[in-house]
Design a protein around this motif. Structure first.
Motif, PDB file in Angstrom:
ATOM      1  N   SER A   1       6.874  15.911  12.723  1.00  0.00           N
ATOM      2  CA  SER A   1       6.122  17.701  12.619  1.00  0.00           C
ATOM      3  C   SER A   1       5.304  18.024  12.067  1.00  0.00           C
ATOM      4  N   GLN A   2       4.167  19.633  12.479  1.00  0.00           N
ATOM      5  CA  GLN A   2       3.522  19.454  11.557  1.00  0.00           C
ATOM      6  C   GLN A   2       3.847  21.044  11.774  1.00  0.00           C
ATOM      7  N   THR A   3       4.199  21.758  11.147  1.00  0.00           N
ATOM      8  CA  THR A   3       4.555  23.434  11.745  1.00  0.00           C
ATOM      9  C   THR A   3       3.807  24.467  10.735  1.00  0.00           C
ATOM     10  N   TYR A   4       3.105  25.429  11.531  1.00  0.00           N
ATOM     11  CA  TYR A   4       2.441  26.099  10.315  1.00  0.00           C
ATOM     12  C   TYR A   4       3.167  27.370  10.083  1.00  0.00           C
TER      13      TYR A   4
ATOM     14  N   ASN B   1      16.598  14.640   0.841  1.00  0.00           N
ATOM     15  CA  ASN B   1      16.461  16.193  -0.311  1.00  0.00           C
ATOM     16  C   ASN B   1      15.000  16.460   0.321  1.00  0.00           C
ATOM     17  N   THR B   2      13.747  15.509   0.782  1.00  0.00           N
ATOM     18  CA  THR B   2      12.413  16.249   1.148  1.00  0.00           C
ATOM     19  C   THR B   2      12.773  17.431   2.268  1.00  0.00           C
ATOM     20  N   ASP B   3      13.612  16.570   3.238  1.00  0.00           N
ATOM     21  CA  ASP B   3      14.015  17.720   4.556  1.00  0.00           C
ATOM     22  C   ASP B   3      14.613  19.635   3.992  1.00  0.00           C
ATOM     23  N   ALA B   4      15.543  19.679   2.941  1.00  0.00           N
ATOM     24  CA  ALA B   4      16.164  20.362   2.320  1.00  0.00           C
ATOM     25  C   ALA B   4      15.881  21.376   1.462  1.00  0.00           C
ATOM     26  N   ILE B   5      13.937  20.555   0.984  1.00  0.00           N
ATOM     27  CA  ILE B   5      13.451  21.624   0.051  1.00  0.00           C
ATOM     28  C   ILE B   5      12.232  22.163   1.024  1.00  0.00           C
ATOM     29  N   ALA B   6      12.434  21.782   2.068  1.00  0.00           N
ATOM     30  CA  ALA B   6      11.026  21.908   2.443  1.00  0.00           C
ATOM     31  C   ALA B   6      12.003  22.992   3.671  1.00  0.00           C
TER      32      ALA B   6
ATOM     33  N   VAL C   1       0.804  -1.126   0.268  1.00  0.00           N
ATOM     34  CA  VAL C   1       0.344  -0.083   0.085  1.00  0.00           C
ATOM     35  C   VAL C   1       0.849   0.869  -0.197  1.00  0.00           C
ATOM     36  N   LEU C   2       0.815   2.046  -0.830  1.00  0.00           N
ATOM     37  CA  LEU C   2       1.044   3.349  -0.565  1.00  0.00           C
ATOM     38  C   LEU C   2       0.020   5.203  -0.300  1.00  0.00           C
ATOM     39  N   GLY C   3       0.526   5.372   0.552  1.00  0.00           N
ATOM     40  CA  GLY C   3      -0.062   6.567   0.913  1.00  0.00           C
ATOM     41  C   GLY C   3       0.096   7.956   0.442  1.00  0.00           C
ATOM     42  N   SER C   4      -0.731   7.576  -0.406  1.00  0.00           N
ATOM     43  CA  SER C   4      -0.532   9.297  -1.213  1.00  0.00           C
ATOM     44  C   SER C   4      -2.107  10.476  -0.867  1.00  0.00           C
ATOM     45  N   ASP C   5      -1.736  10.363   0.232  1.00  0.00           N
ATOM     46  CA  ASP C   5      -3.468  11.095   0.693  1.00  0.00           C
ATOM     47  C   ASP C   5      -2.948  12.368   1.655  1.00  0.00           C
ATOM     48  N   GLY C   6      -2.232  12.900   0.841  1.00  0.00           N
ATOM     49  CA  GLY C   6      -1.625  13.979   0.757  1.00  0.00           C
ATOM     50  C   GLY C   6      -1.360  15.103   2.801  1.00  0.00           C
ATOM     51  N   ALA C   7      -1.040  16.153   2.824  1.00  0.00           N
ATOM     52  CA  ALA C   7      -0.428  16.273   4.099  1.00  0.00           C
ATOM     53  C   ALA C   7      -1.469  16.070   5.215  1.00  0.00           C
ATOM     54  N   PHE C   8      -2.615  15.520   4.994  1.00  0.00           N
ATOM     55  CA  PHE C   8      -3.461  15.158   6.288  1.00  0.00           C
ATOM     56  C   PHE C   8      -3.650  13.828   6.634  1.00  0.00           C
TER      57      PHE C   8
ATOM     58  N   GLN D   1      -4.322  27.018   4.365  1.00  0.00           N
ATOM     59  CA  GLN D   1      -3.321  26.784   5.916  1.00  0.00           C
ATOM     60  C   GLN D   1      -2.074  26.476   4.557  1.00  0.00           C
ATOM     61  N   LEU D   2      -1.369  26.357   5.580  1.00  0.00           N
ATOM     62  CA  LEU D   2       0.456  26.593   4.624  1.00  0.00           C
ATOM     63  C   LEU D   2       1.161  26.115   6.140  1.00  0.00           C
ATOM     64  N   CYS D   3       1.762  25.037   5.344  1.00  0.00           N
ATOM     65  CA  CYS D   3       2.102  24.386   6.473  1.00  0.00           C
ATOM     66  C   CYS D   3       2.853  22.924   6.162  1.00  0.00           C
ATOM     67  N   THR D   4       4.177  22.984   7.555  1.00  0.00           N
ATOM     68  CA  THR D   4       5.357  21.644   6.124  1.00  0.00           C
ATOM     69  C   THR D   4       5.189  20.605   6.981  1.00  0.00           C
ATOM     70  N   VAL D   5       5.138  19.695   6.545  1.00  0.00           N
ATOM     71  CA  VAL D   5       4.895  18.144   7.064  1.00  0.00           C
ATOM     72  C   VAL D   5       5.898  17.627   7.403  1.00  0.00           C
TER      73      VAL D   5
END
Length: 442
Positions: free
Chosen positions: A179-182, A346-351, A156-163, A279-283
């Protein structure tokens, strides 16, 4: 062949379903929303996408690049609109380099259509994921009437978004960093209509920015002559979305901060007060895998939109995952392990880059010292294309790791600042002066 469930039929989910189907898997794609091809995306929360090299590379691998690019508009740089009124153009890269303004909804529809052409992809809409058994590969859904069903898959691949519901299940199992930072800012979508003759009211080949230090307005072009405008603004406080309560408040705000664009925005009052505040959120999270399940796209690494890389980054997830299938299948443990170890840094870097770029876009792009810095940087890119590439160029016009681009950008900054401190801006073509600095800083 093994049965794969994809939870979430947005951009990443629909794309990875095609990659998997092309490798012969029996793919089942579940989406909680109605079929986008039959139901128009709700207005006010779309934010146009900026398609660049990483996303184009992914689309090319499934044969969709030309079709998508034909529906996009190339943007070759930023057009700055300061309060003082004079315009400044900042190119993104070389003359032939551009990012493409594309519609999120239209791109999602094209990906779903491509998926629907594959006989081994099965699409399910109005299927909201409510629970999952990570170890058994069982996902539980509810339809619009509350009827519950379950689906068992080999993976199973979870591609169901930020939440993500799949990520939530991982969180409850322990030893999961999350972490979920707004931001204190939200966004609201507005619209500029074309002129009466159908022409664009602004230069269509630019991303337009009205930087105002602590907030900003941007506008991206659409094929029909409109511009999708997005106001990024504090949610509450003395100058914020919360402080604008009446049409008179709104008029006064635009008269002060955006007088040149006020008359261009169609139905300003209606759009502002009816459209929702996004909302603008970084996960950030880790690990991305547990049992038979893995996260992909925003479910693993939602980022704010200020580097234009959210979609491109998610599409790159799909490319890396597909390459690991080619390399390691059927060893799923190795595929999952290497996937998250390659992508997480790499995803931490682009965040981080996206958060940094918000500050640059809203309050630095109009600063004279910053503009001078960018001018020197651009000249170095032109004079030494094999030795010097800007951070933006590495992120946007290449497929090098984001982490490398972040680190190289820091080295570039040290180099350019040294050149400016030595007063060498007018001697950049003198290799005897510049190349030794390259050797020191790069």
């Amino acid at each position: 062949m093994e049965r794969i469930a994809i939870v979430g039929g947005g951009l990443a989910g629909s794309l990875i379903s095609v990659f998997l189907a092309n490798r012969g898997f029996d793919v089942h794609l579940f989406e909680k929303r109605p079929d986008l091809r039959k139901n128009k995306m709700s207005a006010g929360k779309s934010i146009n996408l900026a398609l660049s090299e990483r996303g184009i590379n992914a689309l090319k691998k499934v044969g969709l690049d030309k079709q998508v690019l034909d529906t996009g508009i190339p943007m070759r740089g930023r057009m700055m609109h300061p309060q003082s009124g004079e315009l400044t153009f900042q190119p993104y890269g070389k003359e032939e380099q551009a990012i493409y303004s594309v519609s999120r909804g239209l791109l999602n529809i094209k990906l779903l259509e491509l998926a629907d052409e594959r006989p081994n992809i099965h699409l399910y809409f109005n299927s909201n994921c409510v629970d999952a058994n990570l170890q058994e590969g069982i996902v539980y859904f509810e339809d619009g009437d509350g009827k519950r069903s379950e689906f068992k898959a080999d993976r199973v691949l979870g591609s169901d978004g930020a939440f993500s519901a799949i990520r939530y299940e991982m969180q409850t199992k322990g030893r999961f960093d999350y972490s979920q930072t707004y931001l204190q800012h939200g966004y609201k979508e507005l619209c500029i209509l074309p002129a009466s003759n159908g022409e664009f009211k602004l230069d269509k080949n630019c991303l337009h920015i009205w930087p105002r230090e602590s907030f900003m307005l941007i506008a991206l072009p659409n094929l029909d002559g409109t511009f999708t405008c997005t106001l990024f603004f504090q949610i509450d406080g003395p100058l914020s979305f919360d402080s604008i309560k009446t049409p008179e408040d709104l008029d006064a705000f635009f008269d002060v901060y955006f007088p040149d664009v006020k008359g261009l925005i169609h139905n300003l009052h209606d759009d502002f007060f009816k459209n929702p505040i996004g909302q603008l959120c970084t996960v950030r999270c880790f690990p991305w895998t547990n049992g038979k399940m893995a996260l992909i796209g925003d479910a693993a690494h939602a980022v704010v939109p200020f580097y234009g890389q959210g979609m491109n980054c998610s599409f790159e997830d799909c490319v890396v995952f597909d390459e690991l299938l080619e390399k390691h299948y059927p060893n799923w443990d190795l595929i999952f392990s290497e996937y998250q170890s390659l992508r997480k840094p790499n995803t931490d870097a682009i965040a981080n880059l996206a958060l940094q770029n918000f500050i640059e876009m809203r309050d630095r792009v109009g600063d004279k010292s910053f503009l001078h810095y960018k001018h020197v940087e651009h000249d170095l890119c032109s004079l030494y294309p094999d030795r010097f590439k800007s951070q933006y160029e590495l992120v946007t016009f290449s497929n090098v790791p984001y982490k490398f681009a972040l680190e190289q950008g820091e080295r570039n900054t040290a180099l350019v600042n040294k050149i400016i401190s030595l007063g060498l801006e007018n001697q950049l073509s003198d290799q005897s002066l510049i190349l030794p600095l390259f050797d020191t800083y790069l």
